[in-house]
Design an enzyme around this catalytic site. Structure first.
Site, PDB file in Angstrom:
ATOM      1  N   ASP A  89       0.816  -1.212   0.000  1.00 52.50           N
ATOM      2  CA  ASP A  89       0.000   0.000   0.000  1.00 52.50           C
ATOM      3  C   ASP A  89       0.854   1.268   0.000  1.00 52.50           C
ATOM      4  O   ASP A  89       2.072   1.205   0.154  1.00 52.50           O
ATOM      5  CB  ASP A  89      -0.914   0.010   1.229  1.00 52.50           C
ATOM      6  N   TYR A 116       6.437 -10.294   6.592  1.00 53.93           N
ATOM      7  CA  TYR A 116       6.380  -8.849   6.754  1.00 53.93           C
ATOM      8  C   TYR A 116       7.095  -8.459   8.040  1.00 53.93           C
ATOM      9  O   TYR A 116       7.059  -9.191   9.039  1.00 53.93           O
ATOM     10  CB  TYR A 116       4.933  -8.354   6.815  1.00 53.93           C
TER      11      TYR A 116
END
Length: 245
Positions: free
Chosen positions: A53, A111
């Site tokens: 994002d 992540y």
């Protein structure tokens, strides 16, 4: 046609995310494709392992593209290094079999979320960490994180506009480390819903600050209701760390 696999590192601070947008060329995909198009004199489309994002960074984003160019891998990598913006680097390139697909062949993703836990923020880390002034209880965060490991319905931990048919995902591990003021949270899973990692981190921050308990985390999972979970942690602390194949 040749199939080329790339590993990319980027600072996402000034970009609108990874995925190319029709009305805005300030995306990672858009910048890389523009350089590849000039390099090959072809219309190149890169396939990313996933979308990051706006404001999210990457140590190890992976993508592949097809080309008829006979340029060597060494020259391709050098060309990209010369013409890409300084905040995007293609660190590895290799030719792979025709069927390789960076998204469909991925086994898991890792992540990394970074928190700067001190009374005042570090100006040199401000674009890459989420500053939390209140002292966090790392042991409580570690205990709570284990409720999220395994296969669960993560509806409470997905942004409301997530359009996936199923919200069941498998979290392989959550590891939380602290070195001085820097807290690093590694989350590995076979797939993630929209904003899922950032919502998980938001919940762990709530636990670490005493606003929620481990039991609350378990209840969030069972409720399957986004409105019952924690706020979404800031994008700038999130990094796509590694894609495993």
């Amino acid at each position: 046609m040749r199939n080329i696999k790339m590993t990319m590192n980027y600072d996402g601070s000034r970009y609108k995310g990874f995925q190319r947008l029709k009305d805005n060329d300030m995306t990672i995909q858009g910048k890389i494709e523009a350089v590849l198009n000039k390099m090959t004199d072809e219309e190149i489309e890169i396939i990313g392992s996933g979308r990051t994002d706006m404001g999210v960074h990457a140590y190890g984003q992976v993508a592949n593209f097809k080309t008829n160019s006979d340029m060597s891998i060494r020259k391709m990598k050098a060309y990209l290094y010369e013409y890409l913006p300084e905040d995007i680097v293609v660190s590895q390139m290799e030719e792979v079999e025709e069927r390789f697909h960076s998204r469909y062949n991925a086994k898991s993703k890792v992540y990394l979320y970074k928190i700067y836990n001190a009374e005042v923020h570090d100006p040199f880390l401000r674009k890459y960490t989420n500053h939390v002034a209140k002292k966090l209880d790392i042991d409580a965060m570690k205990d709570a994180s284990q409720y999220l490991v395994g296969e669960h319905d993560f509806t409470s931990f997905a942004a409301a506009k997530s359009k996936k048919k199923s919200n069941v995902r498998n979290i392989h591990s959550i590891e939380i480390n602290q070195k001085n003021e820097l807290i690093e949270i590694f989350v590995e899973g076979d797939g993630f819903l929209y904003n899922m990692v950032r919502i998980i981190v938001g919940a762990l921050i709530d636990v670490g600050s005493g606003r929620k308990t481990s039991q609350d985390i378990e209840d969030m999972l069972e409720q399957k209701d986004r409105s019952q979970a924690s706020d979404t942690a800031l994008a700038k602390g999130l990094h796509l760390y590694k894609v495993k194949y």
